[in-house]
Design a protein around this motif. Structure first.
Motif, PDB file in Angstrom:
ATOM      1  N   LEU A 119     -84.395   5.372 -10.071  1.00  0.00           N
ATOM      2  CA  LEU A 119     -83.243   5.017 -11.083  1.00  0.00           C
ATOM      3  C   LEU A 119     -82.000   5.663 -10.143  1.00  0.00           C
ATOM      4  O   LEU A 119     -80.800   5.385 -10.188  1.00  0.00           O
ATOM      5  N   ARG A 120     -82.492   7.036  -9.643  1.00  0.00           N
ATOM      6  CA  ARG A 120     -81.399   7.666  -8.822  1.00  0.00           C
ATOM      7  C   ARG A 120     -81.009   7.073  -7.929  1.00  0.00           C
ATOM      8  O   ARG A 120     -79.664   7.003  -7.475  1.00  0.00           O
ATOM      9  N   ARG A 121     -81.800   6.709  -7.122  1.00  0.00           N
ATOM     10  CA  ARG A 121     -81.614   5.882  -5.591  1.00  0.00           C
ATOM     11  C   ARG A 121     -80.861   4.688  -5.990  1.00  0.00           C
ATOM     12  O   ARG A 121     -79.855   4.116  -5.402  1.00  0.00           O
ATOM     13  N   SER A 122     -81.225   3.927  -7.133  1.00  0.00           N
ATOM     14  CA  SER A 122     -80.269   2.633  -7.688  1.00  0.00           C
ATOM     15  C   SER A 122     -78.913   3.038  -7.874  1.00  0.00           C
ATOM     16  O   SER A 122     -77.853   2.251  -7.340  1.00  0.00           O
ATOM     17  N   ALA A 123     -78.644   4.062  -8.508  1.00  0.00           N
ATOM     18  CA  ALA A 123     -77.352   4.799  -9.044  1.00  0.00           C
ATOM     19  C   ALA A 123     -76.453   4.940  -7.611  1.00  0.00           C
ATOM     20  O   ALA A 123     -75.368   4.716  -7.603  1.00  0.00           O
ATOM     21  N   SER A 124     -77.034   5.679  -6.738  1.00  0.00           N
ATOM     22  CA  SER A 124     -76.414   5.887  -5.618  1.00  0.00           C
ATOM     23  C   SER A 124     -76.126   4.720  -4.789  1.00  0.00           C
ATOM     24  O   SER A 124     -74.981   4.660  -4.180  1.00  0.00           O
ATOM     25  N   LYS A 125     -77.029   3.713  -4.710  1.00  0.00           N
ATOM     26  CA  LYS A 125     -76.799   2.652  -3.993  1.00  0.00           C
ATOM     27  C   LYS A 125     -75.627   1.702  -4.564  1.00  0.00           C
ATOM     28  O   LYS A 125     -74.744   1.066  -4.123  1.00  0.00           O
ATOM     29  N   ALA A 126     -75.599   1.677  -5.789  1.00  0.00           N
ATOM     30  CA  ALA A 126     -74.572   1.009  -6.785  1.00  0.00           C
ATOM     31  C   ALA A 126     -73.076   1.623  -6.379  1.00  0.00           C
ATOM     32  O   ALA A 126     -72.168   0.854  -6.111  1.00  0.00           O
ATOM     33  N   ILE A 127     -73.043   2.879  -6.191  1.00  0.00           N
ATOM     34  CA  ILE A 127     -71.881   3.609  -5.935  1.00  0.00           C
ATOM     35  C   ILE A 127     -71.458   3.130  -4.440  1.00  0.00           C
ATOM     36  O   ILE A 127     -70.379   2.901  -4.440  1.00  0.00           O
ATOM     37  N   GLN A 128     -72.210   3.129  -3.681  1.00  0.00           N
ATOM     38  CA  GLN A 128     -71.898   2.843  -2.131  1.00  0.00           C
ATOM     39  C   GLN A 128     -71.308   1.365  -2.045  1.00  0.00           C
ATOM     40  O   GLN A 128     -70.446   1.137  -1.445  1.00  0.00           O
ATOM     41  N   GLN A 129     -72.139   0.365  -2.679  1.00  0.00           N
ATOM     42  CA  GLN A 129     -71.784  -0.846  -2.456  1.00  0.00           C
ATOM     43  C   GLN A 129     -70.705  -1.408  -3.192  1.00  0.00           C
ATOM     44  O   GLN A 129     -70.106  -2.229  -2.539  1.00  0.00           O
ATOM     45  N   LEU A 130     -70.445  -0.887  -4.261  1.00  0.00           N
ATOM     46  CA  LEU A 130     -69.284  -1.153  -5.173  1.00  0.00           C
ATOM     47  C   LEU A 130     -68.065  -0.639  -4.750  1.00  0.00           C
ATOM     48  O   LEU A 130     -66.981  -1.092  -5.290  1.00  0.00           O
ATOM     49  N   ALA A 131     -68.162   0.471  -4.186  1.00  0.00           N
ATOM     50  CA  ALA A 131     -67.019   1.116  -3.697  1.00  0.00           C
ATOM     51  C   ALA A 131     -65.958   0.303  -2.908  1.00  0.00           C
ATOM     52  O   ALA A 131     -64.884   0.570  -3.093  1.00  0.00           O
ATOM     53  N   THR A 132     -66.572  -0.600  -2.339  1.00  0.00           N
ATOM     54  CA  THR A 132     -65.516  -1.455  -1.311  1.00  0.00           C
ATOM     55  C   THR A 132     -65.923  -2.793  -1.367  1.00  0.00           C
ATOM     56  O   THR A 132     -65.513  -3.583  -0.449  1.00  0.00           O
ATOM     57  N   VAL A 133     -66.602  -3.300  -2.625  1.00  0.00           N
ATOM     58  CA  VAL A 133     -66.907  -4.767  -2.977  1.00  0.00           C
ATOM     59  C   VAL A 133     -65.747  -5.289  -3.010  1.00  0.00           C
ATOM     60  O   VAL A 133     -64.805  -4.768  -3.701  1.00  0.00           O
ATOM     61  N   LYS A 134     -65.411  -6.704  -2.630  1.00  0.00           N
ATOM     62  CA  LYS A 134     -64.456  -7.558  -2.990  1.00  0.00           C
ATOM     63  C   LYS A 134     -64.756  -8.248  -4.129  1.00  0.00           C
ATOM     64  O   LYS A 134     -65.745  -8.754  -4.574  1.00  0.00           O
ATOM     65  N   PRO A 135     -63.685  -8.908  -5.064  1.00  0.00           N
ATOM     66  CA  PRO A 135     -63.923  -9.349  -6.263  1.00  0.00           C
ATOM     67  C   PRO A 135     -64.693 -10.700  -6.015  1.00  0.00           C
ATOM     68  O   PRO A 135     -65.661 -11.073  -6.937  1.00  0.00           O
ATOM     69  N   LYS A 136     -64.468 -11.502  -4.857  1.00  0.00           N
ATOM     70  CA  LYS A 136     -65.217 -12.969  -4.927  1.00  0.00           C
ATOM     71  C   LYS A 136     -66.842 -12.409  -4.580  1.00  0.00           C
ATOM     72  O   LYS A 136     -67.733 -13.175  -4.596  1.00  0.00           O
ATOM     73  N   SER A 137     -67.065 -11.238  -4.141  1.00  0.00           N
ATOM     74  CA  SER A 137     -68.514 -10.819  -3.644  1.00  0.00           C
ATOM     75  C   SER A 137     -69.193 -10.319  -5.085  1.00  0.00           C
ATOM     76  O   SER A 137     -70.581 -10.134  -4.850  1.00  0.00           O
TER      77      SER A 137
END
Length: 587
Positions: free
Chosen positions: A32-50
């Motif tokens: 779950l810690r790894r999932s939280a870190s992964k979510a922060i990294q991917q959503l930091a630069t995600v575009k709305p359409k993605s």
């Protein structure tokens, strides 16, 4: 909850009622810690359409690390009274039944049971059994479609406000999915997901708003630039002109603004900078080989002094200015033709006024010639003849001057004018016309000592126009002798004098007397319907008024011309640039 409920595995259990399992799996917590870190990294630069593809993948990652069948992300919006809406926004896998998925996309928060609502508001995790109906109708319907042993509902509070919930469908009993650390990590993953989603959506709304403002700015403004205290241009920004925006950075305002507009623009920029208020003006800019063009400038003061004094937003309004000039020229031509038509109606009377002094001059010249030929002339007699000729010349010159002033076209200027003098001049202009119509033109019963602040020529046009209109209107009543009477009254309490022009004609239209002041309204076949409308405009532009009323109990009507009384102080003549510089046509 009751003790029976607490002993039933299919009931709701709060975080405090969930026993902490000493054998909780470190592997699940680590995942779950790894999932939280992964979510922060991917959503930091995600575009709305993605978001529709990225968020379900992150939810699936959370479910995979827990061995969960499905993971749901709910969005909750509550008002101050605690009511509102909830909805299933994202899930880790697609529901094959799209119709059923629509049912939970948005629903009332009250469709959760009271126990679920309590747990969500208190930030307590709720756990439901596979066939539990105590979660409310929405969760009961959702659990019937899921093959899970229990369903964990984790509230997501952001800044102390309930903003959503994370739902976990566990297919089998799993002691590793229990314990305080597990639930805290579960809550952490949900809050990270939801907060990042809300951030991206806010950015999207802000971008849409900025694009809308850009679109509006492109339509309302061609380009903009900043001006510093030295008059230098910087920060040129293209809007509607796009790539055609001229390169102005580094130039001075005096290099691009037409000379006769520079003082006005400098004054407006200074006023905007000192007052902090937006100013506007029209000016001409020379931006290329095409020559000076008209622009409308919106001048906004800069917030930071380092940016300059003001920002100018410029819009090309050359077509409007050209059209305005054409309309003004057409209007002036129309008014000139109308006014000359009025002068043509009075030409016979003016010719008679000029013929009298010319005949007197001719008689005196003939007399003087005869005396000289007979050598019987005397110095005294000759001087008297010359004096008479001089008086006649002055009389003729005065008549010509009145005609010249009557047809002169110029800007409206107000100045102190004796009221009696204004009335007498108007009567002198119309008396020959009244005499030719065998009408009585009656002056005021008593003289006036008031001085009014008006434009002499234009106000004279108004009075003459009203009297000529009255004479023509009375032609419709041949059974009685026409009488036009002028009067005045002192309204010093309202700082104005009112001149009345009364007649005994047919009067004004019953029910709507004010209709005669509308443009193009006329009661005559050859009328233009502009004279009274322009007369009212002239009066109002001088801070006066023009109104009309029918007589009560007798025929006819009266037009009241209100004029501002001149005070004791000597005011300079003021040019009113907002007034029509045109003479008045007769209706």
């Amino acid at each position: 909850m009751s003790e029976a409920d607490q002993s039933d595995d299919s009931t709701i259990r709060s975080t405090d009622s969930v026993s902490s399992n000493a054998s909780q799996s470190a592997k699940v917590c680590y995942g779950l810690r790894r999932s939280a870190s992964k979510a922060i990294q991917q959503l930091a630069t995600v575009k709305p359409k993605s978001l529709p593809s990225v968020v379900p993948a992150l939810l699936a990652d959370v479910g995979r690390r827990m061995g969960a069948e499905d993971v749901h992300l709910f969005r909750i919006r509550l008002d101050g009274s605690g009511t509102g809406f909830a909805g299933l926004r994202y899930r880790s896998r697609e529901d094959p039944d799209a119709d059923r998925q629509v049912l939970v996309k948005k629903f009332q928060f009250q469709l959760f049971s009271s126990e679920i609502q309590r747990c969500l508001r208190r930030d307590e995790i709720a756990v439901l059994g596979d066939r539990s109906t105590s979660g409310g109708r929405v969760l009961a319907a959702l659990l019937r479609r899921l093959k899970c042993d229990r369903y964990i509902l984790c509230p997501l509070h952001i800044d102390g406000v309930l903003r959503g919930a994370l739902g976990i469908a566990c297919p089998r009993p799993n002691d590793s999915c229990d314990g305080r650390e597990f639930f805290e990590l579960l809550r952490l993953n949900g809050v990270i997901l939801l907060s990042q989603i809300l951030r991206v959506r806010r950015q999207r709304k802000r971008s849409l708003k900025l694009r809308n403002w850009r679109r509006i700015a492109n339509q309302a403004c061609d380009f903009a630039f900043r001006v510093d205290e030295g008059g230098f241009i910087s920060g040129t920004t293209p809007f509607g002109m796009g790539n055609d925006t001229p390169p102005l950075n580094g130039l001075r305002l005096v290099d691009v603004v037409a000379r006769n507009f520079q003082p006005q623009l400098a004054q407006q920029i200074s006023t905007a900078g000192s007052s902090g208020q937006v100013r506007t003006c029209d000016l001409k800019l020379s931006l290329g080989s095409a020559g000076p063009q008209w622009y409308h400038a919106r001048i906004e003061p800069c917030v930071r002094t380092s940016d300059g004094v003001a920002t100018l937003y410029l819009t090309d309004n050359s077509p409007d200015k050209i059209l305005e000039e054409e309309v003004r020229e057409l209007r002036d031509q129309l008014l000139k033709a109308s006014h000359l038509s009025l002068l043509g109606q009075m030409s016979t009377e003016f010719a008679h006024q000029l013929n009298q002094p010319l005949q007197v001059m001719l008689n005196h010249c003939n007399t003087a010639q005869r005396r000289i030929r007979k050598q019987t002339d005397k110095t005294a007699q000759t001087l008297r003849s010359l004096d008479s000729i001089e008086d006649s010349i002055m009389h003729a010159a005065d008549t010509i001057n009145r005609v010249r002033d009557f047809v002169k076209f110029r800007s409206l200027k107000t100045e102190p004018v004796p009221l009696d003098e204004l009335i007498a001049q108007a009567l002198a202009m119309v008396t020959p016309t009244a005499r030719g119509r065998d009408a009585d033109l009656l002056p005021p019963a008593t003289p006036s000592s008031l001085t009014v602040m008006v434009d002499r020529t234009q106000t004279l046009h108004v009075l003459v126009n009203l009297m000529i209109n009255a004479l023509e209107a009375c032609d419709e009543c041949p059974d009685r002798r026409t009488q036009i009477r002028l009067s005045w009254r002192d309204e010093s309490n309202r700082n104005r004098a009112v001149v009345g022009v009364s007649d005994n004609g047919p009067g004004l239209p019953v029910g709507d007397p004010d209709v005669v002041f509308r443009k193009f309204y006329t009661g005559k076949d050859e009328g233009l319907g502009m004279g009274l409308s322009i007369s009212r405009s002239v009066c109002e532009s001088q801070n006066g008024s023009l109104v009309a009323e029918n007589h009560v109990g007798k025929p006819g009507c009266t037009f009241h011309v209100a004029m501002v009384i001149h005070g004791n102080s000597e005011n300079e003549t003021i040019e009113l640039t907002t007034l029509p510089p045109s003479p008045l046509p007769v209706d």
